[in-house]
Write a protein that holds these residues in place. Structure first.
Motif, PDB file in Angstrom:
ATOM      1  N   THR A 154       0.792  -1.247   0.097  1.00  0.00           N
ATOM      2  CA  THR A 154       0.168  -0.447   0.503  1.00  0.00           C
ATOM      3  C   THR A 154       0.881   1.056  -0.203  1.00  0.00           C
ATOM      4  OG1 THR A 154      -0.273  -0.530   2.643  1.00  0.00           O
ATOM      5  CG2 THR A 154      -1.688  -1.406   0.935  1.00  0.00           C
ATOM      6  N   HIS A 155       2.228   1.230  -0.252  1.00  0.00           N
ATOM      7  CA  HIS A 155       3.226   2.249  -0.353  1.00  0.00           C
ATOM      8  C   HIS A 155       3.548   3.176   0.372  1.00  0.00           C
ATOM      9  CE1 HIS A 155       2.558   2.096  -4.958  1.00  0.00           C
ATOM     10  NE2 HIS A 155       2.587   0.922  -4.703  1.00  0.00           N
ATOM     11  N   PHE A 156       3.382   2.682   2.074  1.00  0.00           N
ATOM     12  CA  PHE A 156       3.070   3.481   3.413  1.00  0.00           C
ATOM     13  C   PHE A 156       4.983   3.492   3.733  1.00  0.00           C
ATOM     14  CE2 PHE A 156      -0.969   3.444   3.846  1.00  0.00           C
ATOM     15  CZ  PHE A 156      -1.580   3.885   3.848  1.00  0.00           C
ATOM     16  N   ARG A 268     -15.210   7.165  -0.620  1.00  0.00           N
ATOM     17  CA  ARG A 268     -14.044   6.152   0.068  1.00  0.00           C
ATOM     18  C   ARG A 268     -14.074   4.829  -0.534  1.00  0.00           C
ATOM     19  NH1 ARG A 268     -13.228   5.891   5.634  1.00  0.00           N
ATOM     20  NH2 ARG A 268     -15.274   6.476   6.041  1.00  0.00           N
ATOM     21  N   THR A 269     -14.482   4.373  -1.258  1.00  0.00           N
ATOM     22  CA  THR A 269     -14.241   2.753  -2.408  1.00  0.00           C
ATOM     23  C   THR A 269     -13.693   3.583  -3.366  1.00  0.00           C
ATOM     24  OG1 THR A 269     -16.244   1.807  -1.580  1.00  0.00           O
ATOM     25  CG2 THR A 269     -15.089   1.021  -3.583  1.00  0.00           C
ATOM     26  N   MET A 270     -13.903   4.445  -4.200  1.00  0.00           N
ATOM     27  CA  MET A 270     -13.473   4.692  -4.970  1.00  0.00           C
ATOM     28  C   MET A 270     -11.821   5.435  -5.071  1.00  0.00           C
ATOM     29  SD  MET A 270     -15.903   7.225  -7.076  1.00  0.00           S
ATOM     30  CE  MET A 270     -15.461   8.051  -8.601  1.00  0.00           C
ATOM     31  N   LEU A 271     -11.732   6.568  -3.641  1.00  0.00           N
ATOM     32  CA  LEU A 271      -9.875   6.658  -3.439  1.00  0.00           C
ATOM     33  C   LEU A 271      -9.076   5.496  -2.732  1.00  0.00           C
ATOM     34  CD1 LEU A 271     -11.306   9.228  -1.488  1.00  0.00           C
ATOM     35  CD2 LEU A 271      -9.759   9.625  -3.629  1.00  0.00           C
ATOM     36  N   ARG A 272      -9.736   4.629  -3.174  1.00  0.00           N
ATOM     37  CA  ARG A 272      -8.819   3.332  -1.812  1.00  0.00           C
ATOM     38  C   ARG A 272      -8.906   2.610  -3.086  1.00  0.00           C
ATOM     39  NH1 ARG A 272     -12.336   1.392   0.942  1.00  0.00           N
ATOM     40  NH2 ARG A 272     -13.273  -1.135  -0.417  1.00  0.00           N
ATOM     41  N   MET A 273      -9.577   2.230  -4.689  1.00  0.00           N
ATOM     42  CA  MET A 273      -9.711   1.486  -5.303  1.00  0.00           C
ATOM     43  C   MET A 273      -7.737   2.963  -6.539  1.00  0.00           C
ATOM     44  SD  MET A 273     -13.094   0.833  -7.019  1.00  0.00           S
ATOM     45  CE  MET A 273     -12.647   0.148  -8.307  1.00  0.00           C
ATOM     46  N   SER A 274      -7.867   3.734  -5.853  1.00  0.00           N
ATOM     47  CA  SER A 274      -7.066   4.432  -6.707  1.00  0.00           C
ATOM     48  C   SER A 274      -5.877   4.818  -5.994  1.00  0.00           C
ATOM     49  CB  SER A 274      -7.883   5.905  -7.481  1.00  0.00           C
ATOM     50  OG  SER A 274      -9.378   5.231  -7.657  1.00  0.00           O
ATOM     51  N   GLU A 275      -5.976   4.229  -4.891  1.00  0.00           N
ATOM     52  CA  GLU A 275      -4.622   4.911  -3.742  1.00  0.00           C
ATOM     53  C   GLU A 275      -3.128   4.700  -4.917  1.00  0.00           C
ATOM     54  OE1 GLU A 275      -5.653   3.384  -0.200  1.00  0.00           O
ATOM     55  OE2 GLU A 275      -5.078   1.435  -0.615  1.00  0.00           O
ATOM     56  N   SER A 281       0.246  13.741  -7.169  1.00  0.00           N
ATOM     57  CA  SER A 281      -0.094  15.312  -7.316  1.00  0.00           C
ATOM     58  C   SER A 281      -0.983  15.301  -8.384  1.00  0.00           C
ATOM     59  CB  SER A 281       1.396  15.283  -7.519  1.00  0.00           C
ATOM     60  OG  SER A 281       1.967  14.279  -8.618  1.00  0.00           O
ATOM     61  N   ALA A 282      -1.402  14.187  -8.170  1.00  0.00           N
ATOM     62  CA  ALA A 282      -2.376  13.915  -9.850  1.00  0.00           C
ATOM     63  C   ALA A 282      -3.755  14.526  -9.995  1.00  0.00           C
ATOM     64  CB  ALA A 282      -2.843  12.717 -10.157  1.00  0.00           C
ATOM     65  N   PRO A 283      -4.049  15.700 -10.558  1.00  0.00           N
ATOM     66  CA  PRO A 283      -5.916  15.962 -10.388  1.00  0.00           C
ATOM     67  C   PRO A 283      -7.024  15.558 -10.495  1.00  0.00           C
ATOM     68  CG  PRO A 283      -4.322  16.330 -13.074  1.00  0.00           C
ATOM     69  CD  PRO A 283      -3.928  15.264 -12.135  1.00  0.00           C
ATOM     70  N   PHE A 284      -6.870  14.126 -11.216  1.00  0.00           N
ATOM     71  CA  PHE A 284      -7.831  13.522 -10.847  1.00  0.00           C
ATOM     72  C   PHE A 284      -7.486  11.434 -10.280  1.00  0.00           C
ATOM     73  CE2 PHE A 284      -8.941  16.340 -14.280  1.00  0.00           C
ATOM     74  CZ  PHE A 284      -9.903  16.714 -14.002  1.00  0.00           C
ATOM     75  N   THR A 285      -8.263  11.246 -10.322  1.00  0.00           N
ATOM     76  CA  THR A 285      -8.031   9.892  -9.630  1.00  0.00           C
ATOM     77  C   THR A 285      -7.823   8.991 -11.534  1.00  0.00           C
ATOM     78  OG1 THR A 285     -10.139   9.171  -9.439  1.00  0.00           O
ATOM     79  CG2 THR A 285      -8.608   9.646  -7.607  1.00  0.00           C
ATOM     80  N   GLN A 286      -7.651   7.453 -11.395  1.00  0.00           N
ATOM     81  CA  GLN A 286      -7.769   6.963 -12.564  1.00  0.00           C
ATOM     82  C   GLN A 286      -9.456   6.588 -12.528  1.00  0.00           C
ATOM     83  OE1 GLN A 286      -5.495   5.995 -14.529  1.00  0.00           O
ATOM     84  NE2 GLN A 286      -3.789   6.826 -13.338  1.00  0.00           N
ATOM     85  N   PRO A 287      -9.995   6.809 -13.969  1.00  0.00           N
ATOM     86  CA  PRO A 287     -11.581   6.413 -14.432  1.00  0.00           C
ATOM     87  C   PRO A 287     -12.055   4.777 -13.778  1.00  0.00           C
ATOM     88  CG  PRO A 287     -10.222   6.909 -16.689  1.00  0.00           C
ATOM     89  CD  PRO A 287      -9.054   7.254 -15.644  1.00  0.00           C
ATOM     90  N   LEU A 288     -12.727   4.883 -12.909  1.00  0.00           N
ATOM     91  CA  LEU A 288     -13.335   3.971 -12.597  1.00  0.00           C
ATOM     92  C   LEU A 288     -14.701   3.493 -12.955  1.00  0.00           C
ATOM     93  CD1 LEU A 288     -11.903   4.456  -9.256  1.00  0.00           C
ATOM     94  CD2 LEU A 288     -11.089   2.855 -10.510  1.00  0.00           C
ATOM     95  N   SER A 289     -15.100   2.406 -13.314  1.00  0.00           N
ATOM     96  CA  SER A 289     -16.075   2.039 -13.570  1.00  0.00           C
ATOM     97  C   SER A 289     -17.596   2.037 -12.979  1.00  0.00           C
ATOM     98  CB  SER A 289     -16.576   1.469 -14.826  1.00  0.00           C
ATOM     99  OG  SER A 289     -16.282  -0.390 -14.381  1.00  0.00           O
ATOM    100  N   SER A 290     -18.451   2.079 -13.211  1.00  0.00           N
ATOM    101  CA  SER A 290     -20.000   1.483 -12.199  1.00  0.00           C
ATOM    102  C   SER A 290     -19.200   0.266 -11.707  1.00  0.00           C
ATOM    103  CB  SER A 290     -21.097   2.663 -12.969  1.00  0.00           C
ATOM    104  OG  SER A 290     -22.107   2.028 -11.845  1.00  0.00           O
TER     105      SER A 290
END
Length: 411
Positions: A154-156, A268-275, A281-290
């Motif tokens: 998880t890159h900590f 929270r789920t979207m952020l966890r999938m993209s963490e 420093s990215a302006p957006f997370t990676q696109p995630l489908s519904s």
């Protein structure tokens, strides 16, 4: 840096590393990059002490070095990294909430020592956990290793740059200072170690007094040294990853306050999938489908796919634009607009500060100027519906405290 920041850095360095290291660190903060002999001369410290102090500061990533064209090595203090020492308790507590006591002690050891090999961390943490257990119970190395792997996944925690093997094999004269490099794909790669053993308890002072004198004990540790399995592979805490986690928590909390708990859990789920896939420093997370989001929702979170789509549409249509829609494939593609979310959080904090210091009417004017960018005094009075004299006084108050600036127009 301001004088207050320099003073704070001085106190932090002295508290953590002592007077000599503090003196060298603050000198570099005040003067900028300098070579070794100049540091020794300016601080009135012996070369040997300066070298030891610089070793400590480099070990903890508080000083960096650079080789110039003529082979002169200059050392430079990392002021922002020194100030981050204030957050060490928060980094440690965050790891405790995510990875229990084992994760907490792993990060604590890395912060206390700057850089350590994985095998050294595992043994230190296993010993410390064994000390806290009941008599007869011990902590297995494998259990600590598993937690370490999870932190790396998880890159900590991350690998430190090292001297490339080609540089070691070069038959020519050694460079003035080594060049440290790391391949990005290896930064979170955990070496395959077979650490077998359990944590050991320290001997109590009573046992030492009752036992043989120290000089007569067999010296097992010095005579039978085993080779370190991961020698040269050092690890450090990834502070940027902790800051990314703090940012994500702030976004989730803001969504919960503005909408409801279900919306915040989706974010929270979207952020966890993209963490891991999205840089800090990215302006957006990676696109995630519904469909991906629906499959990744926490177990036991009973909402249907149709309800999830309604929530995602609601989040995407919200004026704050924390969530944006980037496509229609896979039931709809969604992203978290990180920069816009942080800007909204910063704006809300500013408005709260203005309201606390100057009152609700000043906050109304401040919010109005933020939205319109530029307003004349007459426009402020009209839009905010505040009498001219009061509006003038409030504008002057915020202008004198540097919450607003005055722009003179040309006729």
């Amino acid at each position: 840096m301001t004088q207050a920041e320099i003073k704070l850095c001085s106190l932090l360095l002295q508290e953590h590393f002592g007077e000599i290291v503090g003196k060298i660190g603050v000198h570099l903060i005040r003067t900028g990059s300098q070579p070794l002999r100049v540091i020794a001369h300016d601080t009135g410290t012996s070369l040997d002490q300066v070298k030891k102090a610089l070793c400590v500061l480099i070990q903890h990533n508080l000083v960096s070095y650079q080789v110039h064209k003529r082979g002169v090595v200059e050392y430079e203090a990392q002021c922002s990294r020194v100030l981050r020492m204030l957050r060490y308790p928060r980094y440690i507590y965050t790891t405790k909430t995510l990875y229990s006591d084992t994760g907490e002690l792993i990060v604590e050891e890395l912060l206390l020592n700057g850089k350590l090999t994985m095998s050294a961390v595992v043994k230190k943490v296993a010993d410390r956990l064994t000390e806290t257990m009941e008599d007869g119970k011990t902590m297995d190395y494998a259990e600590v290793s598993n937690t370490f792997v999870r932190l790396a996944d998880t890159h900590f925690v991350q690998r430190c740059p090292s001297v490339p093997t080609t540089e070691n094999s070069d038959p020519g004269p050694p460079p003035p200072a080594p060049t440290l490099v790391i391949n990005e794909k290896d930064m979170y790669l955990v070496p395959k170690l077979s650490l077998i053993g359990k944590g050991k308890r320290r001997r109590s002072s009573d046992e030492d007094a009752a036992g043989e004198p120290k000089a007569k004990r067999p010296k097992h540790t010095t005579d039978n040294k085993e080779p370190i399995p991961d020698d040269g592979i050092y690890w450090q805490a990834n502070l940027d990853r902790f800051h990314q986690h703090f940012r994500d928590q702030a976004i989730v909390s803001a969504v919960a306050n503005r909408m409801d708990q279900t919306s915040s859990e989706i974010v929270r789920t979207m952020l966890r999938m993209s963490e891991i896939t999205t840089s800090s420093s990215a302006p957006f997370t990676q696109p995630l489908s519904s469909n991906e989001i629906f499959r990744s929702l926490p177990v036991g979170y009973n909402i249907s796919k149709q309800v999830l789509d309604q929530y995602l549409t609601l989040l995407a249509d919200d004026p704050l634009e924390f969530v944006g829609k980037s496509g229609d494939s896979g039931g709809g593609m969604y992203v978290i607009n990180l920069h816009k979310a942080l800007a909204s959080l910063a704006t809300a904090t500013l408005e709260s500060v203005v309201q606390e210091r100057f009152g609700s009417r000043c906050a109304r004017i401040f919010r109005l100027v933020l939205q319109k960018k530029h307003l004349e005094q007459k426009q402020v009075e009209d839009f905010a519906m505040i009498p001219a004299k009061e509006a003038k006084d409030m504008l002057y108050k915020m202008l004198s405290e540097n919450f607003m600036s005055l722009q003179v127009g040309c006729q």
